[in-house]
Design a protein around this motif. Structure first.
Motif, mmCIF file in Angstrom:
data_model
loop_
_atom_site.group_PDB
_atom_site.id
_atom_site.type_symbol
_atom_site.label_atom_id
_atom_site.label_comp_id
_atom_site.label_asym_id
_atom_site.label_seq_id
_atom_site.Cartn_x
_atom_site.Cartn_y
_atom_site.Cartn_z
ATOM 1 N N UNK A 1 17.035 -33.894 5.465
ATOM 2 C CA UNK A 1 16.194 -32.812 6.079
ATOM 3 C C UNK A 1 15.178 -32.768 6.230
ATOM 4 N N UNK A 2 14.246 -33.695 4.491
ATOM 5 C CA UNK A 2 12.832 -33.096 5.635
ATOM 6 C C UNK A 2 11.869 -35.192 6.353
ATOM 7 N N UNK A 3 13.139 -35.322 6.595
ATOM 8 C CA UNK A 3 12.051 -36.780 8.041
ATOM 9 C C UNK A 3 11.719 -36.643 8.759
ATOM 10 N N UNK A 4 11.101 -35.312 9.021
ATOM 11 C CA UNK A 4 10.729 -34.784 10.575
ATOM 12 C C UNK A 4 9.595 -35.698 10.782
ATOM 13 N N UNK A 5 8.336 -36.475 10.064
ATOM 14 C CA UNK A 5 7.655 -37.744 10.594
ATOM 15 C C UNK A 5 8.083 -39.021 11.264
ATOM 16 N N UNK A 6 9.104 -39.215 10.920
ATOM 17 C CA UNK A 6 10.297 -39.789 11.605
ATOM 18 C C UNK A 6 9.785 -39.678 13.186
ATOM 19 N N UNK B 1 8.416 -34.419 18.091
ATOM 20 C CA UNK B 1 9.265 -33.856 18.600
ATOM 21 C C UNK B 1 9.315 -32.531 16.835
ATOM 22 N N UNK B 2 8.738 -33.501 15.731
ATOM 23 C CA UNK B 2 8.254 -32.858 14.740
ATOM 24 C C UNK B 2 6.639 -31.425 15.456
ATOM 25 N N UNK B 3 6.298 -32.085 16.511
ATOM 26 C CA UNK B 3 5.009 -31.158 17.190
ATOM 27 C C UNK B 3 5.760 -30.365 18.101
ATOM 28 N N UNK B 4 6.474 -30.499 18.621
ATOM 29 C CA UNK B 4 7.473 -29.508 19.509
ATOM 30 C C UNK B 4 7.772 -28.572 18.500
ATOM 31 N N UNK B 5 8.762 -28.948 17.849
ATOM 32 C CA UNK B 5 9.924 -28.718 17.067
ATOM 33 C C UNK B 5 8.742 -27.171 16.738
ATOM 34 N N UNK B 6 8.008 -27.529 15.726
ATOM 35 C CA UNK B 6 6.925 -26.473 15.389
ATOM 36 C C UNK B 6 6.219 -25.435 16.307
ATOM 37 N N UNK B 7 5.646 -26.267 16.927
ATOM 38 C CA UNK B 7 5.024 -25.548 17.801
ATOM 39 C C UNK B 7 5.824 -24.114 18.645
ATOM 40 N N UNK B 8 7.043 -25.049 19.525
ATOM 41 C CA UNK B 8 7.744 -24.649 20.660
ATOM 42 C C UNK B 8 9.062 -24.899 19.960
ATOM 43 N N UNK B 9 9.755 -24.531 19.349
ATOM 44 C CA UNK B 9 11.409 -24.877 18.570
ATOM 45 C C UNK B 9 12.257 -24.500 20.210
ATOM 46 N N UNK C 1 17.351 -20.020 8.084
ATOM 47 C CA UNK C 1 16.663 -19.225 7.868
ATOM 48 C C UNK C 1 15.417 -19.777 7.252
ATOM 49 N N UNK C 2 15.140 -20.926 6.293
ATOM 50 C CA UNK C 2 14.980 -21.466 5.346
ATOM 51 C C UNK C 2 13.893 -22.276 6.029
ATOM 52 N N UNK C 3 14.377 -23.061 6.418
ATOM 53 C CA UNK C 3 14.234 -24.960 6.770
ATOM 54 C C UNK C 3 14.220 -24.597 8.378
ATOM 55 N N UNK C 4 14.702 -23.903 9.273
ATOM 56 C CA UNK C 4 14.368 -23.632 10.826
ATOM 57 C C UNK C 4 14.399 -25.052 11.479
ATOM 58 N N UNK C 5 13.266 -25.847 11.324
ATOM 59 C CA UNK C 5 11.861 -26.523 11.697
ATOM 60 C C UNK C 5 12.738 -27.759 11.556
ATOM 61 N N UNK C 6 12.790 -27.882 10.282
ATOM 62 C CA UNK C 6 13.692 -28.947 9.888
ATOM 63 C C UNK C 6 14.815 -30.018 10.238
#
Length: 165
Positions: free
Chosen positions: A35-40, A44-52, A116-121
Motif C-alpha cells: 500500500x505504501x510503495x507509492x514511490x516505485x 503516477x504518485x505525483x499525478x495521484x497526489x495532485x489530481x486523483x 477514506x484514510x489513505x485514498x491516494x496510496x
C-alpha cells in the motif's frame, strides 16, 4: 527495506511478456506491491497526489473494460469528491472489483475505510497492480486490446488448394 516483489522504477519485470488478466503477483491472493510503495512509480504518485481523478479514471476504464471511458469516470469521481467529499466511497467500489477480479486479499480495515484514510496510496496501489498485470494504463482499455491482438503468434498463410472442378 525494499519490497522484493515490487519493481525498481524504470525496470521492466523479467518474467516475460505479461498479458492482461494474467496473474503477476508472486503469491496468489496478494497484491504485487504494498500500500505504501507509492514511490516505485514516481510519475503516477505525483499525478495521484495532485489530481486523483486522472488515476481513478484510468483504473475505472480498465476495470470496467472500456465502459465508461477514462474521462467520464474521472469526471464523475471529481464531481462526487468536489460536491460531497465522498469520492472515497466511489473509488472503494473499484478496489473491491479489482480484488474480486484478481482474487486479491482485503485489508483488515476494508476497502471503504482504506480509501477514506489513505485514498491516494490505495489508488496508486491499484494502478500499479493493473500495470503489473500487463496493462499500459496510458492507452486505456481499447488500446490494450488492440496492442494484445498484435502480439498473437505469427503463422504462415494458409495454402489454397489447386483448381478443382
Amino acid at each position: 527495506m525494499q519490497n522484493p516483489s515490487a519493481p525498481i522504477y524504470g525496470k521492466k519485470p523479467t518474467t516475460g511478456i505479461p498479458v492482461p488478466g494474467q496473474l503477476q503477483a508472486n503469491h496468489p491472493g496478494t497484491w504485487s506491491t504494498g500500500l505504501f510503495d507509492c514511490c516505485y512509480d514516481v510519475p503516477n504518485c505525483f499525478i495521484t497526489w495532485f489530481c486523483p481523478c486522472i488515476t481513478f479514471g484510468r483504473i475505472a476504464e480498465i476495470v470496467d473494460q472500456g465502459t465508461p471511458s477514462c474521462c467520464a469516470s474521472g469526471a464523475l469521481y471529481f464531481l462526487i469528491q468536489a460536491f460531497t467529499g465522498c469520492g472515497f466511497i466511489y473509488s472503494s467500489f473499484y478496489r473491491t472489483k479489482i480484488r474480486k477480479q484478481y482474487n486479491l486479499s482485503e485489508s483488515a480495515s476494508g476497502d471503504c475505510l482504506l480509501h477514506l484514510c489513505c485514498g491516494s496510496c490505495a489508488l496508486c496501489q491499484e494502478y500499479r497492480e493493473l500495470k503489473h498485470r500487463g496493462f499500459d494504463m496510458s492507452i486505456g482499455w481499447k488500446g490494450n486490446m488492440e496492442k494484445n491482438q498484435n502480439k498473437g503468434i505469427a503463422m504462415a498463410p494458409e495454402v489454397q488448394g489447386g483448381m478443382t472442378r
